[in-house]
Design a protein around this motif. Structure first.
Motif, PDB file in Angstrom:
ATOM      1  N   LEU A   1      35.871  -9.280  37.318  1.00 28.51           N
ATOM      2  CA  LEU A   1      35.730  -8.101  38.167  1.00 28.51           C
ATOM      3  C   LEU A   1      36.385  -8.280  39.526  1.00 28.51           C
ATOM      4  O   LEU A   1      37.027  -7.375  40.046  1.00 28.51           O
TER       5      LEU A   1
ATOM      6  N   GLY B   1      29.691  -5.116  28.355  1.00 29.31           N
ATOM      7  CA  GLY B   1      30.776  -5.944  28.867  1.00 29.31           C
ATOM      8  C   GLY B   1      31.504  -6.729  27.788  1.00 29.31           C
ATOM      9  O   GLY B   1      32.739  -6.725  27.724  1.00 29.31           O
TER      10      GLY B   1
ATOM     11  N   GLN C   1      31.394  -2.158  39.364  1.00 27.16           N
ATOM     12  CA  GLN C   1      32.232  -1.645  38.295  1.00 27.16           C
ATOM     13  C   GLN C   1      33.676  -1.550  38.775  1.00 27.16           C
ATOM     14  O   GLN C   1      33.928  -1.350  39.962  1.00 27.16           O
TER      15      GLN C   1
ATOM     16  N   CYS D   1      35.430  -3.251  34.219  1.00 26.29           N
ATOM     17  CA  CYS D   1      34.067  -3.777  34.194  1.00 26.29           C
ATOM     18  C   CYS D   1      33.059  -2.628  34.246  1.00 26.29           C
ATOM     19  O   CYS D   1      33.117  -1.767  35.129  1.00 26.29           O
TER      20      CYS D   1
ATOM     21  N   ASP E   1      36.957  -7.260  32.322  1.00 17.73           N
ATOM     22  CA  ASP E   1      36.316  -6.872  33.581  1.00 17.73           C
ATOM     23  C   ASP E   1      37.315  -6.599  34.692  1.00 17.73           C
ATOM     24  O   ASP E   1      37.049  -5.788  35.580  1.00 17.73           O
TER      25      ASP E   1
END
Length: 405
Positions: A159, A299, A271, A291, A287
């Motif tokens: 992420l 996920g 996110q 994500c 991600d």
């Protein structure tokens, strides 16, 4: 015809899955990972819906099942640990707060690495520092290794990917106002085979989950208006957690006792909602691209499905830019549904006041009621992510070798 070359950044879930499919299809695959080893730590993850279909096509379903955590369901408990409501593990590919197929993240990462290693060059302890796409290939600079050129590059390193910022410096994470600490603690006679969750009030929750290693996986999650706590040093993070959970009973003191153990991992939950997942010959995966957060329960499924679709499109098209566009078009509907979290999440499961805590407990009791939950469909809506929101294409890629041990 010479094989095409690709560099994948990240040896977690999505990267090795992509490597497996592409190497089996004749690609020259390199994976670079900033850590010097496969990270075998990590909490329970579940494999659902289209993600389950991918591991079946890889010949890995039995191997994942052999490593099942043993979790049989989810219980929401009161301050003494007495169950308020219980939900059995899913009985199919998709349903259940506890999925029918659960595995520790580290064990899954190791399995995927080993499955892909024979056809993939893994470079550990290095990272990408420069990406130069001239339209016909990508010149890549590394922190330690010599510069190299690839036909395409895929960024699959999380992420908060630093590599993504080299491609899309304008990309931003949508913060959800939630922090979660994960750690492994010694198992005791009080532990069982259920995922037990306590809403502690004041925006906090505590969870305990079984594993297949004879230990227990613990989590501490809390909502906060303060950003950036995940950038604190280890000692400061421990201090924050001790102060935040100082008055929590039940298993709170036991978990706090082990915060100084090496297994502690702390993250700010967010996110990735990006307008595009590629630029030129460089694409994002997992991600780093989309994500949905741990709250979604999607996920791992998104990582597996995304890797499979991307591999299929890259194998079927000479120009990676065409493949990247098709990959995004196919996968975007699944991502959009996965990122649509339950109303009020994450605050609804982390109530700050007594009223909110009481309402949440009433809701889970209703959802867990054999009669009311079934009649109103509350349990299904409570615990079934949209893991079958798309139909996976049937790409003409070589069959994967089965792994059962």
């Amino acid at each position: 015809m010479d094989s095409r070359s690709i560099l994948i950044s990240g040896a977690g879930i999505a990267g090795p899955t992509l490597a497996s499919w592409l190497s089996a299809s004749g690609w020259d695959v390199t994976v670079v990972e900033r850590f010097d080893h496969v990270r075998e730590q990590g909490q329970n993850i579940d494999v659902r819906g289209v993600g389950r279909q991918v591991i079946r096509r890889m010949g890995l379903e039995d191997a994942v099942r052999d490593r099942h955590t043993g979790e049989t369901g989810t219980d929401f408990v009161d301050d003494t640990g007495r169950p308020l409501a219980g939900f059995a593990a899913g009985a199919d590919d998709t349903g259940g707060a506890t999925a029918e197929l659960e595995i520790l993240r580290g064990q899954f990462a190791r399995l995927l690495h080993d499955h892909s290693a024979a056809g993939t060059e893994y470079v550990f302890g290095d990272r990408i520092t420069g990406l130069h796409d001239d339209g016909s290939g990508v010149d890549v600079e590394f922190d330690h290794g010599a510069a190299r050129r690839f036909d395409a590059v895929v960024v699959a390193d999380g992420l908060r990917s630093r590599t993504r910022s080299l491609v899309m410096p304008d990309a931003r994470v949508e913060e959800l106002g939630l922090y979660t600490a994960y750690l492994t603690i010694p198992r005791t006679a009080d532990d069982n085979d259920r995922w037990r969750v306590l809403t502690c009030g004041q925006g906090r929750a505590l969870g305990l989950r079984p594993d297949n290693l004879g230990t227990t996986q613990a989590s501490l999650s809390f909502v906060s208006d303060v950003r950036g706590l995940d950038r604190l040093g280890h000692d400061d993070v421990v201090a924050v957690l001790r102060a935040t959970y100082a008055d929590v009973g039940w298993q709170g003191p036991r978990v706090l006792e082990h915060l100084d153990d090496d297994s502690l991992y702390f993250e700010e939950v967010g996110q990735a909602k990006l307008p595009t997942w590629s630029r030129g010959r460089i694409a994002l995966l997992g991600d780093a691209a989309y994500c949905a957060s741990p709250i979604s329960g999607m996920g791992t499924t998104l990582a597996l499905a995304g890797a499979y679709v991307l591999a299929g499109e890259l194998t079927g098209h000479d120009d990676p830019r065409t493949a990247f566009a098709r990959y995004e078009r196919i996968l975007r509907p699944l991502v959009t549904k996965a990122q649509k979290l339950p109303p009020g999440a994450p605050g609804i499961a982390h109530p700050r006041g007594r009223l909110g805590r009481g309402l949440f407990r009433t809701a889970v009791r209703a959802a867990g009621s054999p009669l009311l939950g079934k009649v109103a469909g509350l349990a299904s809506r409570f615990a079934t992510p949209p893991a079958e929101a798309i139909e996976l294409p049937d790409y003409p890629m070589p069959a994967q070798r089965a792994v059962t041990a």
